[in-house]
Design an enzyme around this catalytic site. Structure first.
Site, mmCIF file in Angstrom:
data_model
loop_
_atom_site.group_PDB
_atom_site.id
_atom_site.type_symbol
_atom_site.label_atom_id
_atom_site.label_comp_id
_atom_site.label_asym_id
_atom_site.label_seq_id
_atom_site.Cartn_x
_atom_site.Cartn_y
_atom_site.Cartn_z
ATOM 1 N N CYS A 94 -19.987 37.658 46.397
ATOM 2 C CA CYS A 94 -19.325 36.490 46.975
ATOM 3 C C CYS A 94 -19.129 35.361 45.963
ATOM 4 O O CYS A 94 -18.420 34.397 46.236
ATOM 5 C CB CYS A 94 -20.103 35.997 48.186
ATOM 6 S SG CYS A 94 -20.387 37.319 49.364
ATOM 7 N N HIS B 32 -17.888 29.037 49.872
ATOM 8 C CA HIS B 32 -17.856 30.413 50.365
ATOM 9 C C HIS B 32 -18.100 30.406 51.879
ATOM 10 O O HIS B 32 -18.991 29.709 52.369
ATOM 11 C CB HIS B 32 -18.928 31.233 49.644
ATOM 12 C CG HIS B 32 -19.069 32.606 50.211
ATOM 13 N ND1 HIS B 32 -17.987 33.440 50.376
ATOM 14 C CD2 HIS B 32 -20.150 33.280 50.672
ATOM 15 C CE1 HIS B 32 -18.397 34.574 50.907
ATOM 16 N NE2 HIS B 32 -19.698 34.503 51.102
ATOM 17 N N ASN C 115 -16.621 36.398 56.814
ATOM 18 C CA ASN C 115 -17.011 36.366 55.396
ATOM 19 C C ASN C 115 -16.246 37.468 54.654
ATOM 20 O O ASN C 115 -16.388 38.646 54.980
ATOM 21 C CB ASN C 115 -18.528 36.600 55.332
ATOM 22 C CG ASN C 115 -19.076 36.630 53.917
ATOM 23 O OD1 ASN C 115 -18.331 36.723 52.944
ATOM 24 N ND2 ASN C 115 -20.391 36.571 53.792
#
Ligand code: COA
Length: 322
Positions: free
Chosen positions: A111, A249, A279
């Protein structure tokens, strides 16, 4: 030389899957997912691939920057879900867009991947090695999810975001960058690859999927993200109050709220899109950046923090002046 983002683009799969849709497939509920994460839906690839999503995002970023693929010197793709071991995703995109003069390679920092990709591109551009780079974050995470594990599969989605970055004389652009890794704690979020298998050792292990200690990742994020942002802002010679937007994020709304609280900043400075997309690992930051730009939230001179965190463990924060 300064390094500026000249254009952004993003693409998500057509199929949007709501929490209610998931509750028909497994023992979960919209209430559980929404209250713990803020996620309401995610887009999952059916016809799309990591390459097709990355290519679409790349084409949009090039159009937004007003440059042709021919003018690209470098393509960096951040992904943990490329379509192939070989060739890499960046080369696949190079072929699709016809960026014949570019050097193309992938980065895996989960990520934090887009941040690490942008940081790597910035090194080439600042030092005058290259003029124009394309940095992509692209994932089809749905293929590495265990769809029988409700504690992980409900959190993630598929999609791609991209940015064209160029070396410029003009002031602004990337002002500072902070990166970190902690491999010692890496197993809290993991997904095994193929095991060793050859004529001398037989391994018939079933395919592995993402496995996560959610609470450990949560604790890591709420401590490390504000610390890395504070460090990057200080390095840029600014204060937290000088920052107009925090593009974080998109893992969990509660994590973002906690970061805002620790930095003593209002939630209005923390745009989100995890409600719709969930996500998307390396793609989350560039998709959100593209979204906020399209929402008219960025002006010339805006000071923006980009911050990513995730498997590795890895984390990164960057301060930009638009
Ligand atoms: N639907 C319904 N119930 C679920 C569920 C789901 N999708 N997933 C888990 N549960 C259940 C668990 O089985 C557990 O039940 P039990 O108490 O009977 O054993 C209960 O809900 C509580 O689970 P828990 O894991 O304690 O919840 P939590 O409050 O820690 O929230 C996360 C879980 C994953 C939402 C949270 O830990 C988190 O967001 N962590 C960060 C993860 C992340 O962002 N990862 C990516 C980083 S890049």
């Amino acid at each position: 030389m300064n390094v500026k983002i000249k254009g952004t683009g993003s693409a998500v799969p057509k199929k949007c899957v709501t929490n209610d849709d998931l509750s028909m497939l497994m023992d979960t509920s919209d209430e559980w997912i929404r209250s713990r994460t803020g996620i309401e839906s995610r887009h999952l690839a059916v016809e799309e691939t990591t390459t097709s999503l990355a290519t679409e995002a790349a084409k949009r970023a090039l159009a937004d920057a007003g440059i042709t693929a021919d003018e690209l010197d470098l393509i960096i793709a951040a992904t943990v879900t490329p379509d192939r071991f070989l060739p890499n995703l960046a080369c696949e995109v190079q072929r699709e867009i016809g960026a014949q003069h570019a050097v193309a390679f992938d980065i895996n920092a989960a990520c934090s991947g887009f941040l690490f990709g942008l940081g790597t591109a910035a090194m080439y551009l600042t030092n005058g090695v290259y003029q124009n780079a394309l940095v992509i974050g692209a994932e089809t995470l749905s293929k590495i999810m265990d769809w029988n594990d409700r504690s992980t599969c409900v959190l993630f989605g598929d999609g791609a975001g991209a940015a064209v970055v160029s070396a410029e004389q003009e002031k602004g652009g990337i002002l500072s960058m902070v990166q970190g890794s902690d491999g010692a704690r890496g197993m809290v979020l993991n997904c095994d690859n193929r095991p060793v298998n050859n004529p001398y050792i037989k391994n018939d292990t079933a395919l592995a999927y993402v496995s996560m200690d959610g609470q450990a990742v949560y604790k890591f994020a709420v401590r490390t993200v504000p610390e890395s942002i504070e460090a990057a802002v200080k390095k840029a010679g600014l204060t937290i109050e000088d920052i107009d937007l925090f593009v974080l994020h998109q893992a969990n709304y509660r994590i973002i709220e906690s970061v805002a609280k620790r930095l003593h900043q209002p939630m209005e400075k923390f745009p989100t899109n995890l409600q719709e997309f969930g996500n998307i690992s390396a793609a989350s930051v560039p998709i959100l950046l593209d979204n906020v730009k399209n929402r008219g939230m960025i002006r010339t001179g805006s000071r923006i923090v980009l911050a990513g965190f995730g498997a590795g463990l890895t984390w990164g924060a960057m301060v930009l002046e638009w």
